[in-house]
Design a protein around this motif. Structure first.
Motif, PDB file in Angstrom:
ATOM      1  N   ALA A   1     -17.828  14.200  31.127  1.00 29.38           N
ATOM      2  CA  ALA A   1     -17.602  15.537  30.581  1.00 29.38           C
ATOM      3  C   ALA A   1     -16.581  15.493  29.449  1.00 29.38           C
ATOM      4  N   VAL A   2     -15.551  14.665  29.602  1.00 32.31           N
ATOM      5  CA  VAL A   2     -14.554  14.525  28.534  1.00 32.31           C
ATOM      6  C   VAL A   2     -15.229  14.057  27.250  1.00 32.31           C
ATOM      7  N   LYS A   3     -16.061  13.035  27.359  1.00 33.71           N
ATOM      8  CA  LYS A   3     -16.755  12.517  26.176  1.00 33.71           C
ATOM      9  C   LYS A   3     -17.707  13.562  25.598  1.00 33.71           C
ATOM     10  N   ALA A   4     -18.376  14.305  26.486  1.00 33.65           N
ATOM     11  CA  ALA A   4     -19.344  15.300  26.027  1.00 33.65           C
ATOM     12  C   ALA A   4     -18.652  16.428  25.259  1.00 33.65           C
ATOM     13  N   PHE A   5     -17.517  16.903  25.768  1.00 37.46           N
ATOM     14  CA  PHE A   5     -16.801  17.974  25.069  1.00 37.46           C
ATOM     15  C   PHE A   5     -16.204  17.476  23.750  1.00 37.46           C
ATOM     16  N   GLN A   6     -15.741  16.233  23.736  1.00 31.50           N
ATOM     17  CA  GLN A   6     -15.226  15.673  22.486  1.00 31.50           C
ATOM     18  C   GLN A   6     -16.344  15.580  21.444  1.00 31.50           C
ATOM     19  N   ALA A   7     -17.515  15.130  21.891  1.00 34.30           N
ATOM     20  CA  ALA A   7     -18.659  15.034  20.981  1.00 34.30           C
ATOM     21  C   ALA A   7     -19.089  16.422  20.513  1.00 34.30           C
ATOM     22  N   PHE A   8     -19.013  17.402  21.413  1.00 36.47           N
ATOM     23  CA  PHE A   8     -19.393  18.771  21.059  1.00 36.47           C
ATOM     24  C   PHE A   8     -18.476  19.313  19.963  1.00 36.47           C
ATOM     25  N   LEU A   9     -17.176  19.122  20.120  1.00 40.48           N
ATOM     26  CA  LEU A   9     -16.226  19.617  19.123  1.00 40.48           C
ATOM     27  C   LEU A   9     -16.412  18.917  17.782  1.00 40.48           C
ATOM     28  N   SER A  10     -16.797  17.653  17.837  1.00 40.77           N
ATOM     29  CA  SER A  10     -17.042  16.919  16.596  1.00 40.77           C
ATOM     30  C   SER A  10     -18.314  17.407  15.904  1.00 40.77           C
ATOM     31  N   ALA A  11     -19.342  17.710  16.706  1.00 39.03           N
ATOM     32  CA  ALA A  11     -20.622  18.136  16.138  1.00 39.03           C
ATOM     33  C   ALA A  11     -20.609  19.602  15.713  1.00 39.03           C
ATOM     34  N   TYR A  12     -19.818  20.421  16.411  1.00 32.23           N
ATOM     35  CA  TYR A  12     -19.800  21.866  16.129  1.00 32.23           C
ATOM     36  C   TYR A  12     -18.347  22.339  15.974  1.00 32.23           C
ATOM     37  N   PRO A  13     -17.692  21.941  14.892  1.00 29.86           N
ATOM     38  CA  PRO A  13     -16.264  22.263  14.717  1.00 29.86           C
ATOM     39  C   PRO A  13     -15.983  23.755  14.559  1.00 29.86           C
ATOM     40  N   GLU A  14     -16.997  24.549  14.217  1.00 32.89           N
ATOM     41  CA  GLU A  14     -16.801  25.991  14.046  1.00 32.89           C
ATOM     42  C   GLU A  14     -17.502  26.788  15.138  1.00 32.89           C
ATOM     43  N   SER A  15     -17.809  26.153  16.238  1.00 32.26           N
ATOM     44  CA  SER A  15     -18.550  26.815  17.310  1.00 32.26           C
ATOM     45  C   SER A  15     -17.742  27.948  17.941  1.00 32.26           C
ATOM     46  N   VAL A  16     -18.469  28.965  18.405  1.00 34.60           N
ATOM     47  CA  VAL A  16     -17.800  30.045  19.133  1.00 34.60           C
ATOM     48  C   VAL A  16     -17.303  29.547  20.489  1.00 34.60           C
ATOM     49  N   TYR A  17     -17.809  28.393  20.914  1.00 36.35           N
ATOM     50  CA  TYR A  17     -17.371  27.814  22.180  1.00 36.35           C
ATOM     51  C   TYR A  17     -16.161  26.888  22.007  1.00 36.35           C
ATOM     52  N   LYS A  18     -15.665  26.792  20.795  1.00 28.72           N
ATOM     53  CA  LYS A  18     -14.571  25.852  20.521  1.00 28.72           C
ATOM     54  C   LYS A  18     -13.349  26.089  21.412  1.00 28.72           C
ATOM     55  N   PRO A  19     -12.853  27.327  21.561  1.00 24.24           N
ATOM     56  CA  PRO A  19     -11.704  27.534  22.457  1.00 24.24           C
ATOM     57  C   PRO A  19     -11.994  27.094  23.888  1.00 24.24           C
ATOM     58  N   ASN A  20     -13.232  27.417  24.363  1.00 26.49           N
ATOM     59  CA  ASN A  20     -13.593  27.030  25.727  1.00 26.49           C
ATOM     60  C   ASN A  20     -13.667  25.510  25.877  1.00 26.49           C
ATOM     61  N   ALA A  21     -14.217  24.848  24.864  1.00 23.85           N
ATOM     62  CA  ALA A  21     -14.323  23.389  24.929  1.00 23.85           C
ATOM     63  C   ALA A  21     -12.936  22.754  24.996  1.00 23.85           C
ATOM     64  N   HIS A  22     -12.015  23.255  24.170  1.00 25.39           N
ATOM     65  CA  HIS A  22     -10.638  22.753  24.225  1.00 25.39           C
ATOM     66  C   HIS A  22     -10.015  23.042  25.596  1.00 25.39           C
TER      67      HIS A  22
END
Length: 252
Positions: free
Chosen positions: A150-171
């Motif tokens: 999950a750590v790797k998945a969220f890191q990859a998500f933030l890298s792929a979608y740096p402006e995502s509306v889910y960014k605060p949740n991912a962090h």
């Protein structure tokens, strides 16, 4: 006549015998050297017995004090673990609600050439790939219990979608994952990122976690600052009530 003489003689003999008994000196026992030595030995033994008893009492009191200290420490650990567990359960419930809401969203393809960016106030995005990536990372926590994944998945998500509306949740969830693994430095970085989003519904809890991290890092003044901010900015909230409890505990 002879009878009277005999009676008189007998009385005379009895009086004489009684006089000798009364006049006999009372026996006197002298304390010689051996008797004095025996008294000294008895006194020394008594002193040693008293000293030994006092030492036993001191040792028992020391053991009782140590046990009391260990009990206090264990009680503190239990209270802290209970709080962490309640927080994790609450976060899991929120994740279930998010996943359920995601599953109800219409899955529409969007034009990849479009340069429109979802507004920061949106809760969900219409980007199917973005939704799937976020949901996949969440499922690694809830369904598969694969926390390193999950750590790797969220890191990859933030890298792929740096402006995502889910960014605060991912962090936030990265912070939670690091926090449960006692990686306080990494957790603090993620919660700080969440706190930078003033409209995030995770901001209050992220700031509370920053206070807990500061407290565990032996920085009580910094912890108090975060707790006070949570109380002032989010009065009446669950995070605010917990911040008040933590402040009181720090004051003891």
């Amino acid at each position: 006549m002879n009878s009277n003489k005999m009676r008189t003689l007998a009385l005379t003999l009895l009086v004489g015998a009684a006089t000798q008994v009364v006049a006999a000196p009372a026996p006197v026992t002298e304390l010689n050297g051996n008797s004095a030595q025996g008294g000294d030995n008895s006194l020394a033994r008594l002193e040693r017995m008293i000293e030994a008893r006092n030492q036993v009492q001191i040792d028992m009191q020391r053991q009782l004090d140590q046990l009391a200290s260990e009990m206090d420490e264990l009680r503190g650990l239990v209270e802290r673990n209970s709080y962490d567990l309640s927080q994790m359960l609450e976060r899991q419930r929120e994740l279930y609600r998010e996943v359920d809401a995601l599953s109800r969203q219409p899955q529409k393809e969007v034009d990849e050439t479009s340069d429109s960016t979802p507004a920061s106030t949106e809760t969900y995005t219409s980007n199917v790939s973005e939704n799937e990536a976020y949901e996949s990372a969440v499922n690694l926590i809830l369904k598969e219990k694969d926390y390193p994944g999950a750590v790797k998945a969220f890191q990859a998500f933030l890298s792929a979608y740096p402006e995502s509306v889910y960014k605060p949740n991912a962090h936030y969830w990265l912070g939670q994952l690091y926090f449960t693994q006692s990686q306080l430095k990494e957790a603090g970085e993620q919660f700080t990122a969440v706190a930078s989003f003033s409209d995030s519904n995770k901001r209050a809890d992220a700031m509370l976690k920053l206070g807990v991290i500061a407290e565990r890092s032996k920085k009580p003044d910094e912890a108090k600052k975060y707790y006070q901010q949570v109380i002032e900015l989010y009065p009446g909230s669950t995070s605010s009530r917990q911040a008040e409890k933590n402040l009181k505990a720090l004051a003891k």
